[in-house]
Structures are given as structure tokens and as C-alpha cells.
Design an enzyme around this catalytic site. Structure first.
Site, PDB file in Angstrom:
ATOM      1  N   VAL A  73       0.835  -1.169   0.010  1.00 31.68           N
ATOM      2  CA  VAL A  73      -0.076  -0.074  -0.110  1.00 31.68           C
ATOM      3  C   VAL A  73       0.792   1.249   0.082  1.00 31.68           C
ATOM      4  O   VAL A  73       0.366   2.376  -0.113  1.00 31.68           O
ATOM      5  CB  VAL A  73      -0.976  -0.035   1.337  1.00 31.68           C
ATOM      6  CG1 VAL A  73      -2.018  -1.066   0.995  1.00 31.68           C
ATOM      7  CG2 VAL A  73      -0.303   0.006   2.425  1.00 31.68           C
ATOM      8  N   ASN A  99      -6.222  -1.187   6.957  1.00 35.15           N
ATOM      9  CA  ASN A  99      -5.678  -2.099   8.009  1.00 35.15           C
ATOM     10  C   ASN A  99      -4.196  -2.037   8.011  1.00 35.15           C
ATOM     11  O   ASN A  99      -3.543  -1.984   9.221  1.00 35.15           O
ATOM     12  CB  ASN A  99      -6.375  -3.377   8.300  1.00 35.15           C
ATOM     13  CG  ASN A  99      -5.679  -4.218   9.196  1.00 35.15           C
ATOM     14  OD1 ASN A  99      -5.756  -4.023  10.674  1.00 35.15           O
ATOM     15  ND2 ASN A  99      -4.812  -5.126   8.881  1.00 35.15           N
ATOM     16  N   TYR A 165       4.264   7.394  14.307  1.00 33.67           N
ATOM     17  CA  TYR A 165       2.978   6.681  14.370  1.00 33.67           C
ATOM     18  C   TYR A 165       1.893   7.413  14.963  1.00 33.67           C
ATOM     19  O   TYR A 165       0.780   7.229  14.538  1.00 33.67           O
ATOM     20  CB  TYR A 165       3.489   5.361  15.352  1.00 33.67           C
ATOM     21  CG  TYR A 165       2.353   4.182  15.174  1.00 33.67           C
ATOM     22  CD1 TYR A 165       2.278   3.253  14.303  1.00 33.67           C
ATOM     23  CD2 TYR A 165       1.703   4.191  16.212  1.00 33.67           C
ATOM     24  CE1 TYR A 165       1.483   2.031  14.416  1.00 33.67           C
ATOM     25  CE2 TYR A 165       0.706   3.152  16.317  1.00 33.67           C
ATOM     26  CZ  TYR A 165       0.492   2.194  15.498  1.00 33.67           C
ATOM     27  OH  TYR A 165      -0.151   1.311  15.592  1.00 33.67           O
ATOM     28  N   ALA A 167       1.349  10.711  15.130  1.00 32.13           N
ATOM     29  CA  ALA A 167       0.977  11.561  13.867  1.00 32.13           C
ATOM     30  C   ALA A 167       0.261  10.963  12.897  1.00 32.13           C
ATOM     31  O   ALA A 167      -0.975  11.308  12.360  1.00 32.13           O
ATOM     32  CB  ALA A 167       2.190  12.206  13.241  1.00 32.13           C
TER      33      ALA A 167
HETATM   34  P1  NAI Z   1       0.463  -7.430  11.825  1.00 36.56           P
HETATM   35  O1  NAI Z   1       1.606  -7.187  12.034  1.00 36.56           O
HETATM   36  O2  NAI Z   1      -0.143  -8.672  12.561  1.00 36.56           O
HETATM   37  O3  NAI Z   1      -0.231  -6.997  10.870  1.00 36.56           O
HETATM   38  C1  NAI Z   1      -0.029  -6.023   9.908  1.00 36.56           C
HETATM   39  C2  NAI Z   1      -0.195  -6.457   8.559  1.00 36.56           C
HETATM   40  O4  NAI Z   1       0.070  -5.423   7.575  1.00 36.56           O
HETATM   41  C3  NAI Z   1       1.231  -7.290   8.317  1.00 36.56           C
HETATM   42  O5  NAI Z   1       0.579  -8.561   7.695  1.00 36.56           O
HETATM   43  C4  NAI Z   1       2.142  -6.426   7.240  1.00 36.56           C
HETATM   44  O6  NAI Z   1       2.874  -7.385   6.364  1.00 36.56           O
HETATM   45  C5  NAI Z   1       1.066  -5.740   6.518  1.00 36.56           C
HETATM   46  N1  NAI Z   1       1.670  -4.440   5.909  1.00 36.56           N
HETATM   47  C6  NAI Z   1       2.602  -3.618   6.580  1.00 36.56           C
HETATM   48  N2  NAI Z   1       3.207  -2.887   5.662  1.00 36.56           N
HETATM   49  C7  NAI Z   1       2.353  -3.226   4.533  1.00 36.56           C
HETATM   50  C8  NAI Z   1       2.476  -2.410   3.273  1.00 36.56           C
HETATM   51  N3  NAI Z   1       3.225  -1.445   2.691  1.00 36.56           N
HETATM   52  N4  NAI Z   1       1.578  -2.901   2.368  1.00 36.56           N
HETATM   53  C9  NAI Z   1       0.651  -3.856   2.667  1.00 36.56           C
HETATM   54  N5  NAI Z   1       0.683  -4.382   3.982  1.00 36.56           N
HETATM   55  C10 NAI Z   1       1.737  -4.208   4.594  1.00 36.56           C
HETATM   56  O7  NAI Z   1      -0.173  -6.035  12.894  1.00 36.56           O
HETATM   57  P2  NAI Z   1      -1.628  -5.690  13.632  1.00 36.56           P
HETATM   58  O8  NAI Z   1      -1.517  -5.399  14.846  1.00 36.56           O
HETATM   59  O9  NAI Z   1      -2.670  -6.803  13.056  1.00 36.56           O
HETATM   60  O10 NAI Z   1      -1.822  -4.272  12.659  1.00 36.56           O
HETATM   61  C11 NAI Z   1      -3.072  -3.884  11.755  1.00 36.56           C
HETATM   62  C12 NAI Z   1      -3.136  -2.479  12.265  1.00 36.56           C
HETATM   63  O11 NAI Z   1      -3.631  -2.320  13.342  1.00 36.56           O
HETATM   64  C13 NAI Z   1      -2.059  -1.735  11.927  1.00 36.56           C
HETATM   65  O12 NAI Z   1      -2.803  -0.552  11.220  1.00 36.56           O
HETATM   66  C14 NAI Z   1      -1.767  -1.148  13.285  1.00 36.56           C
HETATM   67  O13 NAI Z   1      -1.075   0.070  13.357  1.00 36.56           O
HETATM   68  C15 NAI Z   1      -2.809  -1.279  14.206  1.00 36.56           C
HETATM   69  N6  NAI Z   1      -3.018  -1.315  15.540  1.00 36.56           N
HETATM   70  C16 NAI Z   1      -2.250  -2.274  16.043  1.00 36.56           C
HETATM   71  C17 NAI Z   1      -2.442  -2.577  17.697  1.00 36.56           C
HETATM   72  C18 NAI Z   1      -1.914  -3.737  18.143  1.00 36.56           C
HETATM   73  O14 NAI Z   1      -1.792  -3.778  19.408  1.00 36.56           O
HETATM   74  N7  NAI Z   1      -1.419  -4.606  17.440  1.00 36.56           N
HETATM   75  C19 NAI Z   1      -2.754  -1.653  18.185  1.00 36.56           C
HETATM   76  C20 NAI Z   1      -3.362  -0.231  17.614  1.00 36.56           C
HETATM   77  C21 NAI Z   1      -3.516  -0.204  16.203  1.00 36.56           C
END
Ligand code: NAI
Length: 261
Positions: A73, A99, A165, A167
Site C-alpha cells: 500500500v 488496516n 506513528y 501523527a
Molecule cells: P500485524 O503485524 O499482525 O499485521 C499488519 C500487516 O500489515 C502485516 O501482515 C504486514 O505485512 C502488513 N503491512 C505492513 N506494511 C504493509 C504495506 N506497505 N502494504 C501492505 N501490507 C503491509 O499487526 P496488526 O496489529 O494486526 O496491525 C494492523 C493494524 O492495527 C495496523 O494499522 C496497526 O497500526 C494497528 N494497531 C495495532 C495495535 C496492536 O496492538 N497490535 C494497536 C492499535 C492499532
């Protein structure tokens, strides 16, 4: 009195795109949507990892289905092409879940700060608007068009050493509200989920004892959540019955953001 109106709580047959769906909350959302009968585009950086989630979903024998697309993305050209491919393959797009994300610590006093800034803002803010704009012509054709942006409790406050992050996530809330206003006249809803501490790839490296100490001190429910608990809130936002919910910023945080002491 008007007769009671039953509203649909079914996403069966809806066509959904989930970014970052190879892991964590994206993967849980893809499973949940497929289990509810939707056709899900599982997108993430690595084709093999997307294929693996699609296989899990096929093996689960849900009513819905999933297909895999590699989609970085942070690459605007790829976004336009892949969203177009998905819309063509599925015959439309009803639901977009932005996401994808990661966490890079960033100390404002260090040279490396600048290196954390751009990718963080690209993937966790600019990509949201690019995905939305690419999907918009297709969402306009949908009966119940729905957009959900995944922000964070870091969009509502700030933890130390994390300001790019923070921001980006504050920006996601602003983007959600701005686009909810702009797209409301077309019946396209735009909402935002703010997860607290969740057990996913991003938090995997935090040692279990640190998780426990943090959760007991900061989270009224005294634990980290599992990603499925967030996916269920995302599902609630995309139901046909959620037609009057837009511009909402919804913490799914075990009470983290309402606790003072
Ligand atoms: P995760 O690491 O399990 O999943 C995130 C996914 O996003 C990974 O599969 C990764 O390969 C993918 N990703 C990263 N950069 C990418 C790119 N350039 N293009 C496409 N895919 C990409 O982590 P999680 O926690 O499930 O993350 C999902 C969302 O939740 C994120 O936006 C994160 O900031 C947010 N979040 C997570 C929290 C947590 O405690 N785990 C708390 C608050 C928000």
C-alpha cells in the site's frame, strides 16, 4: 406508530478488500467476513502469506470465500492497478478495510527519526486515502458502501518514542471525519476503529511479562485483546444496518483511554 423496520445484519455476498490481511487484525477480519458469507480480497506485501490465509479460509469451509493479492500500500501505482483487478474479478467492491501497518520506534533526538517518518506516514495515512480514492468508483455502485480505517489509541493520545506513528494515527481519525462529511451525501459511510493493545505481529516481540504488567496497570479489562475481538467491531461497522454510523471513532481498547489512574 410506524411498523418496526428489521434492518439487515448480513454481509453475505458483499465484496470486501482488507489490507494487511496476512496477519493479526487483518487476517481475523478476512476470516470473519468470509465466515459471514462475504467474498474477501486478502491483500498484503507477500503473495505467499496472502495465499496461506486464503487457504485457511478455504479449509474452514465458510459460506463466503477469499482470494489473494499481493499489494504494497506504500506504492500508489500498485494500489490503482490492484484495486481495479479486484473490482473486475469480484464484479464490484462494497467494503474497504484500511488496516495495513507496522510500528517503528522513533526517537526525535536521533538521525533515524526521518527514516521512520516517511514510511510510517505513507503506509499508515497516505495509503488510506489512496485506497479509498481507488475504490471510490466501485463503492459508488454498491448498495451499502462501507469504509473502515484502522487507527489506534495512539490516534487519541500518545505513548513515548512513537511520534510518527502517533501523527499518522491522529491523521487517520482526521481523514475519517473529513471523508465521512464529504461522502455522506452518497451514502458511503467512513468509520474508524482505534484498537488498544492487541496480540498481533506488531506486539509479538513484547515479552509476555511486560504485556501483563502493562495490561494490569493501564487496561481496565486487565489484558491484551485477541485480534478477533477487533474484527467483530469492524464487522459491526460494515453491516447494511450500520447505515447511520459515519465519522465515528471507536476505541476497542479494554477501557485504556478512559482510565485516569
Ligand atoms: P500485524 O503485524 O499482525 O499485521 C499488519 C500487516 O500489515 C502485516 O501482515 C504486514 O505485512 C502488513 N503491512 C505492513 N506494511 C504493509 C504495506 N506497505 N502494504 C501492505 N501490507 C503491509 O499487526 P496488526 O496489529 O494486526 O496491525 C494492523 C493494524 O492495527 C495496523 O494499522 C496497526 O497500526 C494497528 N494497531 C495495532 C495495535 C496492536 O496492538 N497490535 C494497536 C492499535 C492499532
Amino acid at each position: 406508530m410506524e411498523p418496526y423496520q428489521p434492518l439487515s445484519r448480513s454481509i453475505a455476498g458483499k465484496k470486501a478488500i482488507v489490507t494487511g490481511a496476512a496477519s493479526g487484525m487483518g487476517r481475523a477480519t478476512a476470516h470473519l467476513f468470509a465466515s459471514e458469507g462475504a467474498q474477501v480480497a486478502v491483500t498484503d506485501l507477500d503473495q505467499g502469506k496472502c495465499d496461506a490465509v486464503v487457504q485457511e479460509i478455504a479449509d474452514a469451509g465458510y459460506d463466503g470465500s477469499a482470494d489473494a493479492w499481493a499489494l504494497d500500500v506504500s506504492n500508489p501505482d500498485v494500489i490503482t492497478a490492484v484495486v481495479g483487478d479486484i473490482a473486475q474479478a469480484f464484479g464490484g467492491i462494497d467494503i474497504l478495510v484500511n488496516n495495513a501497518g507496522f510500528a517503528i520506534p522513533a526517537d526525535v533526538a536521533e538521525e533515524s527519526y526521518e527514516k521512520a517518518w516517511s514510511p510510517t506516514l505513507e503506509v499508515m495515512l497516505s495509503a488510506h486515502q489512496r485506497m479509498i480514492r481507488a475504490a471510490l468508483p466501485h463503492l459508488r455502485e454498491a448498495e451499502h458502501p462501507r469504509i473502515v480505517n484502522v487507527a489506534s489509541t495512539e490516534g487519541l493520545g500518545a505513548s513515548p518514542g512513537n511520534s510518527p506513528y502517533v501523527a499518522a494515527k491522529h491523521g487517520v481519525i482526521g481523514l475519517t471525519r473529513g471523508l465521512a462529511v464529504d461522502l455522506g451525501r452518497e451514502g458511503i459511510t467512513v468509520n474508524c476503529i482505534c484498537p488498544g493493545p492487541i496480540r498481533t505481529g506488531i506486539t509479538d516481540a513484547i515479552p509476555e511479562e511486560h504485556k501483563t504488567i502493562y495490561a494490569k496497570r493501564r487496561v481496565p479489562l486487565r489484558r491484551y485483546a485477541i485480534p478477533e475481538e477487533v474484527a467483530h467491531m469492524t464487522l459491526s461497522c460494515v453491516l447494511p444496518s450500520a447505515a447511520f454510523l459515519t465519522g465515528a471513532v471507536i476505541p476497542v481498547d479494554g477501557g485504556l483511554t478512559i482510565k485516569n489512574a
